[in-house]
Design a protein around this motif. Structure first.
Motif, PDB file in Angstrom:
ATOM      1  N   TYR A   4       0.831  -1.211   0.000  1.00 36.11           N
ATOM      2  CA  TYR A   4       0.000   0.000   0.000  1.00 36.11           C
ATOM      3  C   TYR A   4       0.864   1.259   0.000  1.00 36.11           C
ATOM      4  CZ  TYR A   4      -3.099   3.670   1.626  1.00 36.11           C
ATOM      5  OH  TYR A   4      -3.782   4.850   1.750  1.00 36.11           O
ATOM      6  N   THR A  20       0.978   3.845  -3.036  1.00 37.43           N
ATOM      7  CA  THR A  20       0.468   5.192  -2.777  1.00 37.43           C
ATOM      8  C   THR A  20       1.531   6.238  -3.042  1.00 37.43           C
ATOM      9  OG1 THR A  20      -1.029   4.291  -1.098  1.00 37.43           O
ATOM     10  CG2 THR A  20      -0.644   6.660  -1.060  1.00 37.43           C
ATOM     11  N   PRO A  57      -6.654   8.875   0.355  1.00 39.10           N
ATOM     12  CA  PRO A  57      -7.376   8.517  -0.882  1.00 39.10           C
ATOM     13  C   PRO A  57      -8.667   9.301  -1.040  1.00 39.10           C
ATOM     14  CG  PRO A  57      -6.633   6.554   0.283  1.00 39.10           C
ATOM     15  CD  PRO A  57      -6.394   7.700   1.196  1.00 39.10           C
ATOM     16  N   GLN A  93      -4.030   2.851  -9.547  1.00 37.95           N
ATOM     17  CA  GLN A  93      -4.326   2.127  -8.312  1.00 37.95           C
ATOM     18  C   GLN A  93      -4.678   0.658  -8.536  1.00 37.95           C
ATOM     19  OE1 GLN A  93      -7.090   4.142  -5.772  1.00 37.95           O
ATOM     20  NE2 GLN A  93      -5.623   5.725  -5.203  1.00 37.95           N
ATOM     21  N   LEU A 137      -9.392  -2.607  -1.970  1.00 32.91           N
ATOM     22  CA  LEU A 137     -10.512  -2.326  -1.090  1.00 32.91           C
ATOM     23  C   LEU A 137     -11.638  -1.689  -1.890  1.00 32.91           C
ATOM     24  CD1 LEU A 137      -8.506  -0.802   1.896  1.00 32.91           C
ATOM     25  CD2 LEU A 137      -9.452  -3.100   1.775  1.00 32.91           C
ATOM     26  N   VAL A 158     -13.388   2.409   1.595  1.00 34.16           N
ATOM     27  CA  VAL A 158     -12.379   3.457   1.734  1.00 34.16           C
ATOM     28  C   VAL A 158     -13.004   4.743   2.256  1.00 34.16           C
ATOM     29  CG1 VAL A 158     -10.765   4.911   0.463  1.00 34.16           C
ATOM     30  CG2 VAL A 158     -10.880   2.469  -0.029  1.00 34.16           C
ATOM     31  N   VAL A 199      -7.090   4.162   5.959  1.00 32.78           N
ATOM     32  CA  VAL A 199      -7.056   3.215   4.833  1.00 32.78           C
ATOM     33  C   VAL A 199      -5.928   2.192   4.981  1.00 32.78           C
ATOM     34  CG1 VAL A 199      -6.886   2.988   2.333  1.00 32.78           C
ATOM     35  CG2 VAL A 199      -8.187   4.861   3.324  1.00 32.78           C
TER      36      VAL A 199
END
Length: 379
Positions: A223, A227, A264, A307, A317, A322, A342
């Motif tokens: 993640y 990100t 996010p 993503q 997810l 989220v 998140v």
């Protein structure tokens, strides 16, 4: 004398008379209340110790980003202490350099921004006087005087807010130092801390907890990496667009987009809105529309291509989950909660799925801070 005492009727078990649906509903109800109460206590404890829990959570995020570098240096026969020091110094130098560049760009572009804002305010005054409202100069000046008077009357409140802000800055600096201190130990002995935690568990679930924890951290690594890459793409794409349109403070605005991408959905929207407003105030309506198109285009690229490809199934997810997680995080801890909600959900999702797996798994013999942690095996 006659015995007037009455015989008590024997107790009758009425369980059989209670409808089955009501018994099931009652059983579900008290379990639901117990779970909600436990969650409330947990959230309250996290909030009460927020000065400690937030630095720990942020340090864990940074560890997920930096630990693979430490592990790579260790595999190159560099002592772990020296590897930790090297990664920390490189990371701090990189962050310090970026902040210095952004602040210098902001300072250099601020006078030009002030001039353009002043010109825009003059145009607004002229529009109020010559436009459909037909306000005279006395009415405009009266509104300005009222605003200034309101500010002066609330000077004590503003001063108190400034003092509170200064105290908050002190708390933030203290939190940063604590975060760095915790991060050093996470990088240096994170796997040893995890093994100690696993030994506390019962022997019949120890292996499954070990696997679940390692997979949860693997999801966190994936993640954070994804990100960070998405944030870089967003910042570069929107920053280049702002430079092409000649929006003032394009570099600081791009940095704001980069930071906002770590929250996010909401972060990207807020950062993009700020960029559009700056373009509207300084350049006018048409350039603001162009900037809005650029922001929307980059965000569509992020949500539909970057993503899904980068995050993959390990931390995928549902968008509703989220949004709800971010909302809960904001309610619980403000901006910090929105930032951490998140990744926490991603870790819980991966860990719980591993615990609920029907297959017996043996613990994976990998360092939780290694590159292999980013590639969880199996379902």
């Amino acid at each position: 004398m006659k015995n007037t005492s009455r015989k008590t009727a024997p107790l009758v078990d009425v369980t059989g008379y209670v409808p089955n649906g009501m018994r099931i509903g009652a059983a579900l109800a008290w379990r639901f209340i117990a779970v909600i109460a436990a969650l409330w206590v947990l959230v309250w404890l996290v909030g009460y110790f927020s000065h400690l829990t937030i630095p720990i959570a942020i340090a864990l995020l940074l560890a997920a980003l930096m630990a693979p570098g430490v592990s790579r240096l260790v595999r190159w026969k560099v002592p772990r202490g020296l590897a930790t020091a090297i990664i920390m110094i490189v990371g701090l130098a990189l962050v310090g350099g970026v902040l210095t560049f952004v602040i210098s760009q902001f300072s250099a572009g601020l006078p030009d921004l002030q001039d353009k804002v002043a010109d825009s305010l003059d145009q607004i005054k002229n529009w109020l006087a010559t436009g459909p409202l037909h306000l005279n100069q006395e009415q405009i000046q009266s509104a300005l005087d009222t605003a200034i008077k309101t500010i002066k009357e609330n000077q004590d409140t503003i001063t108190t807010g400034a003092i509170s802000t200064a105290a908050t800055v002190g708390e933030v600096l203290t939190g940063l130092l604590l975060t760095l201190f915790i991060l050093i130990f996470f990088l240096y002995d994170g796997d040893g801390m995890w093994r100690f935690f696993v030994k506390v568990m019962s022997t019949n679930v120890r292996d499954r907890v070990d696997v679940a924890g390692r997979r949860g951290f693997a999801s966190l690594v994936s993640y954070v990496r994804a990100t960070a890459l998405v944030a870089v793409v967003d910042a570069v794409g929107i920053g280049v667009g702002l430079l092409i349109v000649d929006v003032p403070l394009a570099v600081p605005l791009a940095a704001l987009v980069f930071l906002g991408a770590f929250i996010p959905i909401i972060g990207a929207v807020v950062a993009g809105t700020v960029a559009v407003l700056v373009a509207l105030v300084t350049l006018g309506f048409v350039p603001a529309l162009v900037v809005m198109a650029i922001v929307v285009g980059v965000q569509q690229l992020e949500s539909h291509i970057l993503q899904p490809i980068l995050l993959g199934r390990a931390v995928q997810l549902h968008p509703l989950a989220v949004v709800l997680a971010i909302g809960a995080g904001v309610i619980a801890s403000g901006i910090a909660g929105a930032l951490l909600a998140v990744p926490l959900l991603a870790v819980l999702n991966s860990g719980i799925r591993s615990l609920l797996s029907s297959r017996e798994q043996q613990p994976e013999e990998v360092d939780v801070t290694s590159d292999e942690a980013a590639e969880p095996k199996g379902g």
